[in-house]
Design a protein around this motif. Structure first.
Motif, mmCIF file in Angstrom:
data_model
loop_
_atom_site.group_PDB
_atom_site.id
_atom_site.type_symbol
_atom_site.label_atom_id
_atom_site.label_comp_id
_atom_site.label_asym_id
_atom_site.label_seq_id
_atom_site.Cartn_x
_atom_site.Cartn_y
_atom_site.Cartn_z
ATOM 1 N N ALA A 1 37.314 48.954 29.539
ATOM 2 C CA ALA A 1 37.094 51.085 29.349
ATOM 3 C C ALA A 1 36.571 51.680 28.648
ATOM 4 O O ALA A 1 35.799 52.707 29.023
ATOM 5 C CB ALA A 1 39.053 51.265 27.999
ATOM 6 N N ALA A 2 35.617 50.715 27.609
ATOM 7 C CA ALA A 2 34.868 51.242 26.816
ATOM 8 C C ALA A 2 33.508 52.119 27.646
ATOM 9 O O ALA A 2 32.408 52.629 27.204
ATOM 10 C CB ALA A 2 33.873 50.842 25.300
ATOM 11 N N GLN A 3 33.210 50.992 28.142
ATOM 12 C CA GLN A 3 32.208 50.698 29.424
ATOM 13 C C GLN A 3 32.278 52.487 30.601
ATOM 14 O O GLN A 3 30.858 53.470 30.814
ATOM 15 C CB GLN A 3 32.109 49.833 29.884
ATOM 16 N N PHE A 4 33.800 52.801 30.787
ATOM 17 C CA PHE A 4 33.615 53.428 31.659
ATOM 18 C C PHE A 4 33.493 54.818 30.575
ATOM 19 O O PHE A 4 33.312 55.577 31.351
ATOM 20 C CB PHE A 4 35.483 53.314 32.199
ATOM 21 N N LEU A 5 34.537 54.657 29.784
ATOM 22 C CA LEU A 5 34.234 56.387 28.594
ATOM 23 C C LEU A 5 33.009 56.797 28.210
ATOM 24 O O LEU A 5 32.267 57.838 28.162
ATOM 25 C CB LEU A 5 35.095 55.655 27.478
ATOM 26 N N SER A 6 32.233 56.202 28.376
ATOM 27 C CA SER A 6 30.755 56.563 27.892
ATOM 28 C C SER A 6 30.029 56.945 29.511
ATOM 29 O O SER A 6 29.415 57.320 28.998
ATOM 30 C CB SER A 6 30.040 54.645 28.048
ATOM 31 N N SER A 7 30.218 55.958 30.761
ATOM 32 C CA SER A 7 29.635 56.501 32.069
ATOM 33 C C SER A 7 29.867 57.564 31.985
ATOM 34 O O SER A 7 29.404 57.994 32.731
ATOM 35 C CB SER A 7 29.700 55.151 32.583
ATOM 36 N N TYR A 8 31.236 58.290 31.721
ATOM 37 C CA TYR A 8 31.683 59.197 31.869
ATOM 38 C C TYR A 8 31.099 60.445 31.027
ATOM 39 O O TYR A 8 30.377 61.584 31.562
ATOM 40 C CB TYR A 8 33.371 59.123 32.173
#
Length: 290
Positions: free
Chosen positions: A191-198
């Protein structure tokens, strides 16, 4: 293209299967109810007297008209609440648009049922009552149809009332939409990686527009990524296929941050990073050719 329209279109597309199931059960109920009405109309010993009929017509009509007025007032308040939430939190836009479309469909069903109920009641009140008429199968059929539509309207209003007071309606709708956009994987994504990529994807897309344009949009519309995507499509900065994928990621993000628990699929994590790398590469190539 208007971002709200795109959100409603995406919601309708994902809700296609659920709508089909709902229509199937609605048609089945309608057929069974009509069979019951025809059977009951053939039994003249079950039919009430003329005085009871007039009392039922007037009482039920007044009840359903009052309930409909209260329901419409509640629906107006619900729309105002959704609009206030959208103004205070831009991530709610996609989820709230889906909720509003569902409630509009339910209100239309209630309106049709109430209209037919009142129309039949007025028609029956204007027909002069006689012994021959009360023994007529057609008259009993119309009266029983009035009772059926009255009960259907009451049932729909009760369903609407139970749904509209649900304090977790945004979270529940966000969960449903998120699963329709991307089904959960056996191994969930980071989830943290997704938020950062988004966040990086949003910043990269925003930087494709002139700073003065972005400042104007944010001053008038707030920090709304949907408006940025609409302008990128109008300017044809990115191709339609890429923009559609970014819009899907944007909708998934809106659902994820409004769910009770922050869980994302590996598929959306991978898609977000691929889009980010693609746009950065295309931007570098564009700058090199200038």
């Amino acid at each position: 293209m208007n971002s709200n329209w795109k959100a409603r279109k995406e919601s309708a597309k994902h809700a296609g299967a659920a709508t089909f199931v709902g229509i199937y059960y609605l048609r089945s109920f309608t057929v069974l109810a009509q069979i019951g009405v025809f059977w009951l109309s053939s039994k003249d010993n079950f039919f009430p007297s003329a005085d009871v009929q007039m009392s039922m017509l007037s009482s039920c009509s007044a009840i359903i008209a009052g309930l409909y007025g209260i329901t419409m007032a509640g629906f107006t308040f619900f729309l105002s609440r959704m609009d206030a939430m959208i103004l205070s939190d831009s991530t709610v836009n996609y989820v709230a648009s889906s909720l509003k479309d569902k409630f509009r469909a339910l209100i239309w069903c209630i309106t049709v049922n109430v209209s037919v109920t009142l129309f039949i009641s007025i028609a029956l009140m204007y027909i002069p009552m006689s012994k021959e008429l009360s023994e007529s199968f057609l008259y009993r059929l119309f009266f029983n149809e009035f009772v059926l539509f009255f009960l259907s309207s009451i049932g729909l209003i009760m369903v609407y009332s139970m749904i509209v007071i649900n304090p977790n309606s945004i979270q529940s709708e966000a969960e449903k939409l998120k699963k329709k956009i991307s089904k959960p994987d056996a191994q969930p994504g980071n989830a943290a990686q997704f938020l950062s990529s988004y966040a990086a994807l949003e910043n990269t897309c925003t930087n494709l527009l002139p700073p003065s344009v972005v400042a104007q949009l944010r001053r008038d519309k707030g920090n709304r990524f949907g408006a940025i995507l609409s302008l990128l499509q109008e300017q044809e900065t990115l191709d339609k296929k890429t923009l559609d994928k970014i819009t899907t990621v944007h909708h998934y993000y809106a659902c994820a941050v409004n769910c009770k628990t922050m869980q994302v699929s590996r598929q959306m994590c991978t898609l977000t990073m691929e889009l980010l790398a693609q746009i950065c590469r295309e931007d570098q190539d564009r700058n090199a050719s200038m």
